[in-house]
Design a protein around this motif. Sequence first.
Motif, PDB file in Angstrom:
ATOM      1  N   LYS A 268       0.827  -1.206   0.000  1.00 48.86           N
ATOM      2  CA  LYS A 268       0.000   0.000   0.000  1.00 48.86           C
ATOM      3  C   LYS A 268       0.862   1.257   0.000  1.00 48.86           C
ATOM      4  O   LYS A 268       0.568   2.242  -0.692  1.00 48.86           O
ATOM      5  N   LYS A 269       1.966   1.249   0.770  1.00 46.10           N
ATOM      6  CA  LYS A 269       2.868   2.399   0.795  1.00 46.10           C
ATOM      7  C   LYS A 269       3.513   2.622  -0.556  1.00 46.10           C
ATOM      8  O   LYS A 269       3.627   3.755  -1.047  1.00 46.10           O
ATOM      9  N   ARG A 270       3.923   1.520  -1.202  1.00 46.79           N
ATOM     10  CA  ARG A 270       4.542   1.644  -2.524  1.00 46.79           C
ATOM     11  C   ARG A 270       3.551   2.214  -3.535  1.00 46.79           C
ATOM     12  O   ARG A 270       3.913   3.061  -4.361  1.00 46.79           O
ATOM     13  N   ALA A 271       2.309   1.721  -3.491  1.00 47.12           N
ATOM     14  CA  ALA A 271       1.291   2.226  -4.410  1.00 47.12           C
ATOM     15  C   ALA A 271       1.045   3.709  -4.183  1.00 47.12           C
ATOM     16  O   ALA A 271       0.867   4.481  -5.140  1.00 47.12           O
ATOM     17  N   THR A 272       1.054   4.116  -2.910  1.00 46.66           N
ATOM     18  CA  THR A 272       0.849   5.534  -2.594  1.00 46.66           C
ATOM     19  C   THR A 272       1.992   6.384  -3.140  1.00 46.66           C
ATOM     20  O   THR A 272       1.776   7.473  -3.690  1.00 46.66           O
ATOM     21  N   ARG A 273       3.232   5.869  -3.010  1.00 43.19           N
ATOM     22  CA  ARG A 273       4.381   6.609  -3.523  1.00 43.19           C
ATOM     23  C   ARG A 273       4.329   6.740  -5.044  1.00 43.19           C
ATOM     24  O   ARG A 273       4.628   7.799  -5.602  1.00 43.19           O
ATOM     25  N   ARG A 274       3.961   5.616  -5.730  1.00 39.67           N
ATOM     26  CA  ARG A 274       3.879   5.675  -7.199  1.00 39.67           C
ATOM     27  C   ARG A 274       2.835   6.681  -7.636  1.00 39.67           C
ATOM     28  O   ARG A 274       3.043   7.449  -8.590  1.00 39.67           O
ATOM     29  N   THR A 275       1.701   6.691  -6.922  1.00 39.98           N
ATOM     30  CA  THR A 275       0.643   7.656  -7.260  1.00 39.98           C
ATOM     31  C   THR A 275       1.124   9.082  -7.062  1.00 39.98           C
ATOM     32  O   THR A 275       0.856   9.976  -7.869  1.00 39.98           O
ATOM     33  N   ALA A 276       1.879   9.285  -5.968  1.00 40.59           N
ATOM     34  CA  ALA A 276       2.393  10.625  -5.685  1.00 40.59           C
ATOM     35  C   ALA A 276       3.390  11.082  -6.746  1.00 40.59           C
ATOM     36  O   ALA A 276       3.458  12.261  -7.104  1.00 40.59           O
TER      37      ALA A 276
ATOM     38  N   ARG B  39       1.544  12.123 -10.195  1.00 43.00           N
ATOM     39  CA  ARG B  39       0.775  13.372 -10.222  1.00 43.00           C
ATOM     40  C   ARG B  39       1.604  14.570 -10.696  1.00 43.00           C
ATOM     41  O   ARG B  39       1.149  15.322 -11.561  1.00 43.00           O
TER      42      ARG B  39
END
Length: 427
Positions: free
Chosen positions: A407-415, A418
């Motif tokens: 979940k943290k990795r997915a959040t970083r990729r999304t960030a 953007r």
Amino acid sequence: MPLSPALSPALNASLSKSAAGPAGSKDVGGTFELTQLLFIVDHVAIKQIVFLELVEREWKRQKHEQEMAAKLGRAGTPNKAKEQEELDQVAGNAEDEIGERIAAMREHELLYGSHSLLATFGPMLVHISGSPHKFKNRTLRMAATLVFSEFLCGSSQFCEQHHRLLFKILETSKDPSIRSDILDHRRVQRRALHRDMVVRKNTLMVLTHLIFNGMVKVKGQMGEMAKCVEDEDERISNLAKVFFAELSTKDNTIYNNLPHVISHLSVGAHAIDKEAFQSTMKYIFTFIEKDKQAENIVEKLCQRFRLSDDPRQWRDIAFCLSLLPFKSERSVKRLIEGLQFYRNKLHEEAVYARFQETLTKARSNKSANKPDAELNEFEQILEENRRQGAEDQDFEKRVEGRKAIAKKRATRRTARKRPAARHDESD
């Protein structure tokens, strides 16, 4: 002002007349008649409750006679001693069922029945008791508060709707007679057990008197009474212990209510801390002396594991199991048969430790000529389930950890995506 369409115009007029004048002699126009009416309402309510208690007593008498007749009919037949012992154990439950039926009548018929005359006066009592600025006559307010308290005791539904008003009166009234009348009622007593030492002590004494004189049912009260066993004030603690010692002389009463007491003190808003719970249970379990009672409690407690997802309650249930003597083979058999309910709780170290204590106790009480094979096998099963449960817990933790990392990795990729998207839009 009209209070209810069910009230007659004469009653509404009497209420208006009683509330019309200022304090002093001018507000007594309809006060005397209204006070008399409330006295009659109180008298009728008490008579109705007494009548229901007489009906309950008669039902129990008939039930007892039927049981005695059945017992005499089986007296001459062989191999019936165990069956009779089981029937004696459940006799208390049959009496509780009769009590519950009567309580349902009192709950739904007296104050909420479609043909109940008493239901007419509920709104009137609420209005008078809650409007001291309008109804300033002391005698009227005393009568209204007393009858209002009786109504609260007669129906839990009425109590749930209006008990806050009673506590408001208790807190704000300057009349000691009104406050005293309120403190004589059991639903306030149950709340008062949480207040200062003097109130708790007096409440405990009054409630003990009411229970042993048959004026209040013990069911539903024992949980709060048990809290007082470990009260910080020694006098209150001693009073509570005397209460349970006397209660133990009534057949099956503590046994029948024990599951409720354990749940009441273990989980929820009424739960007490671990040390107080264990000390209280050690005292109460001293009154479980019959082997048959212990066997049934083993079964009930094992089943409670299945109903709980709270590790605190698992530990409390396991502790209570360790308090039982396990003198009979049937107690051990019930414990082994209940494995399906607690096998997935053995990974909890405190739970497993309590079962080890129970196993040690069962070994010490085992007859000398009985082999250890069954207990040894049960010990191995406990260990296997503890190990399997611990592995399952570790696996679940690893899975949860991996999910959190993903979940943290997915959040970083999304960030990171953007800002790049914004840059493309600006170009």
